[in-house]
Design a protein around this motif. Sequence first.
Motif, PDB file in Angstrom:
ATOM      1  N   GLU A   7       0.838  -1.191   0.000  1.00  0.00           N
ATOM      2  CA  GLU A   7       0.000   0.000   0.000  1.00  0.00           C
ATOM      3  C   GLU A   7       0.879   1.250   0.000  1.00  0.00           C
ATOM      4  OE1 GLU A   7       1.262  -0.333   4.147  1.00  0.00           O
ATOM      5  OE2 GLU A   7       0.668  -1.786   2.617  1.00  0.00           O
ATOM      6  N   LYS A   8       0.420   2.268  -0.707  1.00  0.00           N
ATOM      7  CA  LYS A   8       1.020   3.595  -0.620  1.00  0.00           C
ATOM      8  C   LYS A   8      -0.099   4.558  -0.236  1.00  0.00           C
ATOM      9  CE  LYS A   8       3.760   7.193  -2.839  1.00  0.00           C
ATOM     10  NZ  LYS A   8       4.483   7.638  -4.053  1.00  0.00           N
ATOM     11  N   ILE A   9      -0.008   5.060   0.981  1.00  0.00           N
ATOM     12  CA  ILE A   9      -1.069   5.882   1.550  1.00  0.00           C
ATOM     13  C   ILE A   9      -0.873   7.338   1.146  1.00  0.00           C
ATOM     14  CG2 ILE A   9      -2.210   6.643   3.670  1.00  0.00           C
ATOM     15  CD1 ILE A   9      -2.540   3.704   3.342  1.00  0.00           C
ATOM     16  N   GLY A  10      -1.943   7.960   0.685  1.00  0.00           N
ATOM     17  CA  GLY A  10      -1.960   9.395   0.438  1.00  0.00           C
ATOM     18  C   GLY A  10      -2.970  10.061   1.358  1.00  0.00           C
ATOM     19  N   ILE A  11      -2.593  11.154   1.987  1.00  0.00           N
ATOM     20  CA  ILE A  11      -3.506  11.860   2.879  1.00  0.00           C
ATOM     21  C   ILE A  11      -3.911  13.189   2.256  1.00  0.00           C
ATOM     22  CG2 ILE A  11      -1.563  12.824   4.224  1.00  0.00           C
ATOM     23  CD1 ILE A  11      -3.467  12.805   6.668  1.00  0.00           C
ATOM     24  N   VAL A  12      -5.217  13.436   2.231  1.00  0.00           N
ATOM     25  CA  VAL A  12      -5.780  14.675   1.683  1.00  0.00           C
ATOM     26  C   VAL A  12      -6.601  15.339   2.771  1.00  0.00           C
ATOM     27  CG1 VAL A  12      -7.270  15.692  -0.070  1.00  0.00           C
ATOM     28  CG2 VAL A  12      -5.863  13.697  -0.650  1.00  0.00           C
ATOM     29  N   ALA A  13      -6.258  16.576   3.085  1.00  0.00           N
ATOM     30  CA  ALA A  13      -7.045  17.343   4.051  1.00  0.00           C
ATOM     31  C   ALA A  13      -8.199  18.032   3.341  1.00  0.00           C
ATOM     32  CB  ALA A  13      -6.163  18.378   4.748  1.00  0.00           C
ATOM     33  N   VAL A  14      -9.293  18.196   4.054  1.00  0.00           N
ATOM     34  CA  VAL A  14     -10.466  18.880   3.506  1.00  0.00           C
ATOM     35  C   VAL A  14     -10.844  20.019   4.446  1.00  0.00           C
ATOM     36  CG1 VAL A  14     -11.287  16.805   2.332  1.00  0.00           C
ATOM     37  CG2 VAL A  14     -12.091  17.297   4.641  1.00  0.00           C
ATOM     38  N   SER A  15     -11.534  21.017   3.885  1.00  0.00           N
ATOM     39  CA  SER A  15     -11.871  22.196   4.671  1.00  0.00           C
ATOM     40  C   SER A  15     -13.203  22.770   4.222  1.00  0.00           C
ATOM     41  CB  SER A  15     -10.775  23.263   4.513  1.00  0.00           C
ATOM     42  OG  SER A  15     -11.131  24.468   5.160  1.00  0.00           O
ATOM     43  N   ARG A  16     -14.077  23.066   5.172  1.00  0.00           N
ATOM     44  CA  ARG A  16     -15.342  23.747   4.877  1.00  0.00           C
ATOM     45  C   ARG A  16     -15.054  25.212   4.568  1.00  0.00           C
ATOM     46  NH1 ARG A  16     -20.383  20.993   4.635  1.00  0.00           N
ATOM     47  NH2 ARG A  16     -22.067  22.443   5.031  1.00  0.00           N
ATOM     48  N   ASP A  17     -15.743  25.772   3.569  1.00  0.00           N
ATOM     49  CA  ASP A  17     -15.395  27.117   3.112  1.00  0.00           C
ATOM     50  C   ASP A  17     -15.637  28.214   4.140  1.00  0.00           C
ATOM     51  OD1 ASP A  17     -18.136  27.173   3.029  1.00  0.00           O
ATOM     52  OD2 ASP A  17     -18.296  27.513   0.865  1.00  0.00           O
ATOM     53  N   CYS A  18     -16.418  27.926   5.183  1.00  0.00           N
ATOM     54  CA  CYS A  18     -16.642  28.930   6.219  1.00  0.00           C
ATOM     55  C   CYS A  18     -15.710  28.733   7.414  1.00  0.00           C
ATOM     56  CB  CYS A  18     -18.101  28.933   6.661  1.00  0.00           C
ATOM     57  SG  CYS A  18     -18.731  27.303   7.102  1.00  0.00           S
ATOM     58  N   PHE A  19     -14.727  27.841   7.273  1.00  0.00           N
ATOM     59  CA  PHE A  19     -13.695  27.626   8.283  1.00  0.00           C
ATOM     60  C   PHE A  19     -12.341  27.999   7.682  1.00  0.00           C
ATOM     61  CE2 PHE A  19     -17.088  25.091   9.936  1.00  0.00           C
ATOM     62  CZ  PHE A  19     -16.895  24.998  11.312  1.00  0.00           C
ATOM     63  N   PRO A  20     -11.369  28.395   8.480  1.00  0.00           N
ATOM     64  CA  PRO A  20     -10.042  28.712   7.940  1.00  0.00           C
ATOM     65  C   PRO A  20      -9.392  27.475   7.330  1.00  0.00           C
ATOM     66  CG  PRO A  20     -10.281  29.515  10.204  1.00  0.00           C
ATOM     67  CD  PRO A  20     -11.440  28.613   9.943  1.00  0.00           C
TER      68      PRO A  20
END
Length: 491
Positions: A7-20
Amino acid sequence: MNHMPKEKIGIVAVSRDCFPMTLSETRRKAVVKAYQEKYGEIYECPVCVENEIHMRQALADIRAAECNALVVYLGNFGPESSETLLIKEFEGPAMVVAAAEETGDNLIQGRGDAYCGMLNASYNLKLRNLKAYIPEYPVGTAEECADMIHEFCSIARAVIGLRNLKIISFGPRPQDFLACNAPIKQLYNLGVEIEENSELDLFEAFKNHAGDERIPQVVAEMEQELGAGNKKPEILTKLAQYELTLTDWVEGHKGSREFTAIAGKCWPAFQTQFGFVPCYVNSRLTKRGIPVSCEVDIYGALSEFIGTVISQDAVTLLDINNSVPADMYEKEIKGKYEYTLKDTFMGFHCGNTPSDKLSFCEMKYQLIMARSLPEEVTQGTLEGDIAPGNITFYRLQSTSDAKIRAYIAQGEVLPVATRSFGSIGVFAIPEMGRFYRHVLIEKNYPHHGAVAFGHFGKTLYEVFKYLGVPVEEIDFNQPKGMLYPAENPFA
């Protein structure tokens, strides 16, 4: 171990547009740092997903980085549509994990509400009929999230392996072994391919390998492995010829798939036509990461493969075979170990367990078959007591009407001499007597169980869930006081 998915793990962060967005980015970096310090490589996607355009950018980035497993990290509340669409379009195994709040001194601009965002993410996954691994408690600090991602690695590896697996079988199940009958519909549902062959095809290929120039090298490897246990040197040339037949078949027939498992025929006509039994060869391939089941047990081979991928170690397939005699229990188990007589049993097969999982080993003949056949055609078993230590007994199975179910039971092999034959051990599983009656018998499981050497119940349970096995169909050895559905409460 060879022939195993990585396995090669990739991490993607997500953000709500009304949060920094910086909140998610900073927290992602902290998770990556914690993971790298403790476990090693993880790919950090630089794109923080706030909308569908970002989602496509992140998707392109992790694909370019050749990631085959995805972590969606809710550094704050997160955009439920974009984050679940990322999982949908990625198509590989995925998990969702969320950030815990960091300090009571920063709960205005520094509050992310990912605890709430996880609820929306799970709801949206269900709306879209998507699967993702969500840990038992999926909200944590950077270090806790790193630990959760590490646990996901084994789950991801198993899913990747199954989606790239072909099971190769030879012959129908032997007569009176309908317990190993295997409707193949569920294999396709799991993403597994199968190639079913006649044992006549295998016999032809074996004959064509007579005189293969590689045979002496394989014989030398066998001699080195067996050492003083090489009690049947006269059979090694035929066994080497058979091993080369199987390995060449695998290479020539795996097609578009990366990984293989074999459901092999081993009786009733195998011995008289081939002139040996295949047990030792089966053990050698299993040791190398190509699990081989006995008696054309297709779901046994599937179960072995899953355990091999999760444990990154050899497994075995055993009959849930015979009870431990009362006098043996009284003399060698009672008072030394916290098990009742009904917690114990013997797991056995003719000689298919890898040599490094045995306390000692010898090349012998198959005693049961030799009762009705000439002894010389039953040679080829690897016999010895299974090494003591922790084990997980488990199986993924299709029912006769093509429904998927599974069981998992953790226990140990006791350091008790079996005084018997074959690849065999004295097993102890808490509340085994009840588990035997109300799961194995009640739910019509076959007599074969896969054995992984260690406690892997937690990961197996999550893998089975991810694969779509209904949670009510994943059974385990329930503790005393926790009744099975069909257990008599007055017993």
